[in-house]
Design a protein around this motif. Structure first.
Motif, PDB file in Angstrom:
ATOM      1  N   ALA A   8       3.457  16.238 -37.960  1.00 41.94           N
ATOM      2  CA  ALA A   8       4.736  15.915 -38.595  1.00 41.94           C
ATOM      3  C   ALA A   8       5.580  17.145 -38.945  1.00 41.94           C
ATOM      4  N   PRO A   9       5.000  18.208 -39.515  1.00 41.96           N
ATOM      5  CA  PRO A   9       5.836  19.369 -39.840  1.00 41.96           C
ATOM      6  C   PRO A   9       6.468  20.045 -38.615  1.00 41.96           C
ATOM      7  N   LEU A  10       5.876  19.848 -37.448  1.00 45.90           N
ATOM      8  CA  LEU A  10       6.411  20.457 -36.234  1.00 45.90           C
ATOM      9  C   LEU A  10       7.661  19.733 -35.710  1.00 45.90           C
ATOM     10  N   VAL A  11       7.810  18.474 -36.062  1.00 50.22           N
ATOM     11  CA  VAL A  11       8.885  17.642 -35.516  1.00 50.22           C
ATOM     12  C   VAL A  11      10.260  18.225 -35.812  1.00 50.22           C
ATOM     13  N   LYS A  12      10.504  18.594 -37.056  1.00 48.19           N
ATOM     14  CA  LYS A  12      11.811  19.136 -37.429  1.00 48.19           C
ATOM     15  C   LYS A  12      12.108  20.407 -36.644  1.00 48.19           C
ATOM     16  N   GLU A  13      11.124  21.267 -36.512  1.00 43.53           N
ATOM     17  CA  GLU A  13      11.317  22.521 -35.782  1.00 43.53           C
ATOM     18  C   GLU A  13      11.569  22.277 -34.296  1.00 43.53           C
ATOM     19  N   ILE A  14      10.854  21.313 -33.716  1.00 44.29           N
ATOM     20  CA  ILE A  14      11.041  20.987 -32.299  1.00 44.29           C
ATOM     21  C   ILE A  14      12.466  20.464 -32.072  1.00 44.29           C
ATOM     22  N   LYS A  15      12.908  19.525 -32.911  1.00 48.21           N
ATOM     23  CA  LYS A  15      14.260  18.960 -32.779  1.00 48.21           C
ATOM     24  C   LYS A  15      15.317  20.043 -32.938  1.00 48.21           C
ATOM     25  N   LYS A  16      15.145  20.881 -33.935  1.00 48.84           N
ATOM     26  CA  LYS A  16      16.106  21.949 -34.210  1.00 48.84           C
ATOM     27  C   LYS A  16      16.178  22.919 -33.027  1.00 48.84           C
ATOM     28  N   HIS A  17      15.023  23.295 -32.507  1.00 50.74           N
ATOM     29  CA  HIS A  17      14.966  24.235 -31.383  1.00 50.74           C
ATOM     30  C   HIS A  17      15.671  23.670 -30.146  1.00 50.74           C
ATOM     31  N   LEU A  18      15.391  22.409 -29.809  1.00 52.14           N
ATOM     32  CA  LEU A  18      15.983  21.815 -28.611  1.00 52.14           C
ATOM     33  C   LEU A  18      17.489  21.595 -28.757  1.00 52.14           C
ATOM     34  N   LEU A  19      17.944  21.299 -29.958  1.00 55.54           N
ATOM     35  CA  LEU A  19      19.378  21.141 -30.178  1.00 55.54           C
ATOM     36  C   LEU A  19      20.074  22.494 -30.077  1.00 55.54           C
ATOM     37  N   LYS A  20      19.466  23.494 -30.686  1.00 57.55           N
ATOM     38  CA  LYS A  20      20.051  24.834 -30.694  1.00 57.55           C
ATOM     39  C   LYS A  20      20.058  25.456 -29.297  1.00 57.55           C
ATOM     40  N   ARG A  21      18.965  25.317 -28.574  1.00 54.44           N
ATOM     41  CA  ARG A  21      18.833  25.969 -27.265  1.00 54.44           C
ATOM     42  C   ARG A  21      19.473  25.189 -26.116  1.00 54.44           C
ATOM     43  N   GLY A  22      19.404  23.861 -26.171  1.00 51.90           N
ATOM     44  CA  GLY A  22      19.903  23.089 -25.037  1.00 51.90           C
ATOM     45  C   GLY A  22      20.962  22.066 -25.369  1.00 51.90           C
ATOM     46  N   GLY A  23      21.235  21.872 -26.663  1.00 49.45           N
ATOM     47  CA  GLY A  23      22.230  20.885 -27.056  1.00 49.45           C
ATOM     48  C   GLY A  23      21.722  19.456 -26.997  1.00 49.45           C
ATOM     49  N   TRP A  24      20.403  19.297 -26.937  1.00 51.85           N
ATOM     50  CA  TRP A  24      19.833  17.951 -26.838  1.00 51.85           C
ATOM     51  C   TRP A  24      19.555  17.391 -28.226  1.00 51.85           C
ATOM     52  N   SER A  25      20.100  16.232 -28.501  1.00 50.21           N
ATOM     53  CA  SER A  25      19.844  15.542 -29.757  1.00 50.21           C
ATOM     54  C   SER A  25      18.669  14.593 -29.515  1.00 50.21           C
ATOM     55  N   ILE A  26      17.539  14.899 -30.111  1.00 48.89           N
ATOM     56  CA  ILE A  26      16.304  14.156 -29.888  1.00 48.89           C
ATOM     57  C   ILE A  26      16.170  13.068 -30.949  1.00 48.89           C
ATOM     58  N   THR A  27      15.977  11.828 -30.512  1.00 47.65           N
ATOM     59  CA  THR A  27      15.841  10.700 -31.424  1.00 47.65           C
ATOM     60  C   THR A  27      14.484  10.707 -32.105  1.00 47.65           C
ATOM     61  N   ASP A  28      13.445  10.939 -31.343  1.00 42.79           N
ATOM     62  CA  ASP A  28      12.082  10.885 -31.861  1.00 42.79           C
ATOM     63  C   ASP A  28      11.222  11.915 -31.149  1.00 42.79           C
ATOM     64  N   VAL A  29      10.271  12.476 -31.877  1.00 45.49           N
ATOM     65  CA  VAL A  29       9.261  13.359 -31.295  1.00 45.49           C
ATOM     66  C   VAL A  29       7.924  12.765 -31.710  1.00 45.49           C
ATOM     67  N   LEU A  30       7.128  12.384 -30.721  1.00 42.88           N
ATOM     68  CA  LEU A  30       5.877  11.677 -31.009  1.00 42.88           C
ATOM     69  C   LEU A  30       4.680  12.344 -30.337  1.00 42.88           C
ATOM     70  N   PRO A  31       3.566  12.394 -31.061  1.00 47.40           N
ATOM     71  CA  PRO A  31       2.354  12.956 -30.452  1.00 47.40           C
ATOM     72  C   PRO A  31       1.644  11.909 -29.600  1.00 47.40           C
ATOM     73  N   ILE A  32       1.113  12.355 -28.474  1.00 51.53           N
ATOM     74  CA  ILE A  32       0.266  11.492 -27.642  1.00 51.53           C
ATOM     75  C   ILE A  32      -0.984  12.286 -27.285  1.00 51.53           C
ATOM     76  N   ARG A  33      -2.074  11.577 -27.046  1.00 58.19           N
ATOM     77  CA  ARG A  33      -3.338  12.252 -26.721  1.00 58.19           C
ATOM     78  C   ARG A  33      -3.348  12.770 -25.284  1.00 58.19           C
ATOM     79  N   LYS A  34      -2.756  11.965 -24.367  1.00 58.19           N
ATOM     80  CA  LYS A  34      -2.700  12.403 -22.970  1.00 58.19           C
ATOM     81  C   LYS A  34      -1.545  11.695 -22.268  1.00 58.19           C
ATOM     82  N   LEU A  35      -1.084  12.302 -21.190  1.00 62.01           N
ATOM     83  CA  LEU A  35      -0.010  11.715 -20.394  1.00 62.01           C
ATOM     84  C   LEU A  35      -0.569  10.616 -19.503  1.00 62.01           C
TER      85      LEU A  35
END
Length: 155
Positions: free
Chosen positions: A25-52
């Motif tokens: 959970a603490p990583l979510v805010k940083e991930i969203k902020k990084h992707l918005l700042k670097r690529g302009g992508w507004s991310i709705t949700d960031v979710l953990p998964i065990r495997k693809l």
């Protein structure tokens, strides 16, 4: 993914993460902020998964996670992460002390589809896109009768 409420495409990020959701959970805010700042992508949700999810030949099933998300399979995880983010000490903002601050927070929240916004949040923390910033500037102008450039919202 397609959001029925907003009738638009939204970006949901799935991250392979094998530790506990509380540590993610603490990583979510940083991930969203990084992707918005670097690529302009507004991310709705960031979710953990065990495997693809993969086919028997090892190819990634690209649309499988989107289908599961749209079906509501990740709603519990998403709600838990968002609840953690709203209640964590580092993301809780200052209390509005003036009616103007309260009104501005309301405008931001309305335009950002009910997202809780804090006084100390930056543009990147909010995850607003350029269209939303234009809408916010327009609403502020209507409410307060003052001209406001969208660029002012970046600062």
């Amino acid at each position: 993914v397609y959001d029925q409420k907003t009738q638009s495409g939204e970006i949901v990020l799935f991250v392979v993460y094998k530790k506990s959701p509380e540590k993610f959970a603490p990583l979510v805010k940083e991930i969203k902020k990084h992707l918005l700042k670097r690529g302009g992508w507004s991310i709705t949700d960031v979710l953990p998964i065990r495997k693809l999810p993969k086919t028997t030949s090892g190819k990634v099933k690209r649309y499988e996670l989107a289908r599961q998300y749209e079906a509501g399979n990740f709603s519990t995880e998403s709600a838990a992460i968002n609840e953690y983010l709203e209640s964590s000490p580092e993301t809780s903002g200052q209390t509005p002390i003036h009616e103007i601050e309260t009104e501005l927070l309301s405008i931001f929240s309305d335009v950002l589809n009910g997202k809780k916004v804090h006084l100390a949040d930056s543009y990147f923390d909010m995850g607003a896109n350029s269209l939303q910033l234009s809408q916010i500037a327009e609403r502020i102008e209507q409410k307060f009768g003052r001209e406001l450039a969208v660029s002012d919202l970046f600062t």
